[in-house]
Write a protein that holds these residues in place. Sequence first.
Motif, short mmCIF file in Angstrom:
data_model
loop_
_atom_site.label_atom_id
_atom_site.label_comp_id
_atom_site.label_asym_id
_atom_site.label_seq_id
_atom_site.Cartn_x
_atom_site.Cartn_y
_atom_site.Cartn_z
N PHE A 35 -1.16 2.99 -4.42
CA PHE A 35 -2.43 2.62 -5.05
C PHE A 35 -3.54 2.71 -4.02
CE2 PHE A 35 -1.04 -1.35 -3.19
CZ PHE A 35 -2.21 -2.01 -2.81
N CYS A 57 -7.27 -5.30 -1.35
CA CYS A 57 -6.46 -6.50 -1.16
C CYS A 57 -7.14 -7.57 -0.30
CB CYS A 57 -5.11 -6.13 -0.55
SG CYS A 57 -4.20 -4.94 -1.54
N CYS A 89 -9.22 -9.49 -2.59
CA CYS A 89 -8.70 -9.66 -3.95
C CYS A 89 -9.05 -11.04 -4.49
CB CYS A 89 -7.20 -9.44 -3.98
SG CYS A 89 -6.57 -9.44 -5.66
N ARG A 128 -3.33 -12.33 -12.88
CA ARG A 128 -3.14 -11.68 -14.17
C ARG A 128 -2.22 -12.51 -15.05
NH1 ARG A 128 -3.93 -7.71 -10.49
NH2 ARG A 128 -5.17 -5.90 -11.15
N CYS A 142 -0.20 -10.67 -8.22
CA CYS A 142 -0.58 -9.36 -7.70
C CYS A 142 0.00 -8.26 -8.58
CB CYS A 142 -0.06 -9.22 -6.28
SG CYS A 142 -0.20 -7.56 -5.59
N LEU A 143 -0.81 -7.21 -8.82
CA LEU A 143 -0.37 -6.08 -9.65
C LEU A 143 0.82 -5.37 -9.01
CD1 LEU A 143 -0.89 -4.13 -12.04
CD2 LEU A 143 -2.58 -2.98 -10.60
N GLY A 164 -0.68 -5.80 -1.78
CA GLY A 164 0.30 -5.29 -2.73
C GLY A 164 1.40 -4.51 -2.03
S1 SF4 Z 1 -2.55 -4.87 -4.92
FE1 SF4 Z 1 -2.42 -7.05 -5.31
S2 SF4 Z 1 -3.51 -8.06 -3.65
FE2 SF4 Z 1 -4.09 -5.90 -3.65
S3 SF4 Z 1 -5.96 -5.82 -4.83
FE3 SF4 Z 1 -4.25 -5.39 -6.25
S4 SF4 Z 1 -3.72 -7.37 -7.11
FE4 SF4 Z 1 -4.97 -7.76 -5.30
#
Ligand code: SF4
Length: 266
Positions: free
Chosen positions: A196, A207, A210, A214, A224-225, A253
Motif C-alpha cells: 500500500f 501511518c 494515522c 474502522r 489498522c487496515l 500497517g
Molecule cells: S496502514 Fe494502518 S496505520 Fe497505516 S495508515 Fe493505514 S490504517 Fe493507518
Amino acid sequence: MYDRFNRKINYLRISVTDRCNLRCIYCMPEEGIRLLPHDEILSFEEIFRVAETAVAMGVDKIRITGGEPLVRKNITDLVSMLAGLPGVNDLSMTTNGIYLEQYAEALAAAGLYRVNISLDSMDPERYRLITRTGDIHDVLKGIDAALHAGLTPVKINCVIKKSPLEKDARDVAAFCLEKGLEIRYIMEMNLKTGSFSKVIGGEGGDCAFCNRLRLTANGKVKPCLFSDLEYDVRTMGIREALTAALENKPKHGSANKTNAFCNIGG
Ligand code: SF4
C-alpha cells in the motif's frame, strides 16, 4: 483520544455492508465473495451505539463505507441517526455513485455533509471493464446530483496502478478540474501482501499520522487496515472493543489476511 504512538485518533470509518452493486477488478473477484449472513451484520442501532461510544471517547469524524453503502436498505435513517450525534463535526460517505442520483437529496436532508465518489476512467468501455458491470453515466448523474444537493466538497477517488500520469487518471483529473471537484489518487493496494502507499491528495496510508479506526459490517473494530487485529463489539462490549483497538493500534500497517476490501470499506 491518543494511541501509544501519540497519534490523535478522531476518525471512525464505518462499513455498513459487504454487499456491492459493482465488481471492481481490484476489489472483488468476478464470482463475488461469500457474503456475511444478515444476522452477522450490525443493525443501525448497534452501529449508532458504537459511534456514540466512539464519539464519547474522542472521535469527531465519521465516514460511512461498504461494500457500497447505498445498497443498504434505509441508509438515510442511519445517516440521520449519526448526524444527530453531538460531537460529530464531519459525516461523510464513500460511494461508487451508481445510486447517488436517487439518494443525494435525501442524504443531504438526513444530515450527510459530503461524499467521495469512485471514478477510475472517463471512458465508458474502460469504466465497464474496471467495474465489470457499471454504467459511467449513472455515476456522472450521481456527481451532478451530489453537487446540486450540496454534498460538498465532492471528492473523486481515482484508483491508479502506478502514476497519476496514466491516461485514465489524467482524463479523470481533467473532468474534476472542469467540474470543480477534488481528486484523490489511490494506488492499487493488496491486503494480503501488505502493499500500500499514501493516498495522493488525501490522508490515507500515512501511518505516522494515522487517525483512524474502522468498524466492519459484522462488528469488528479494526485498529489498522493492514493488520489482522480486530475486536468484536458483540462479544467484548463496545467500549472494550474500541479501547482494545486503540491500545493495540500498530505503528504502521503490515498485511491483512482476514478481510477483503469489500467488507472493510478501504
Ligand atoms: S496502514 Fe494502518 S496505520 Fe497505516 S495508515 Fe493505514 S490504517 Fe493507518
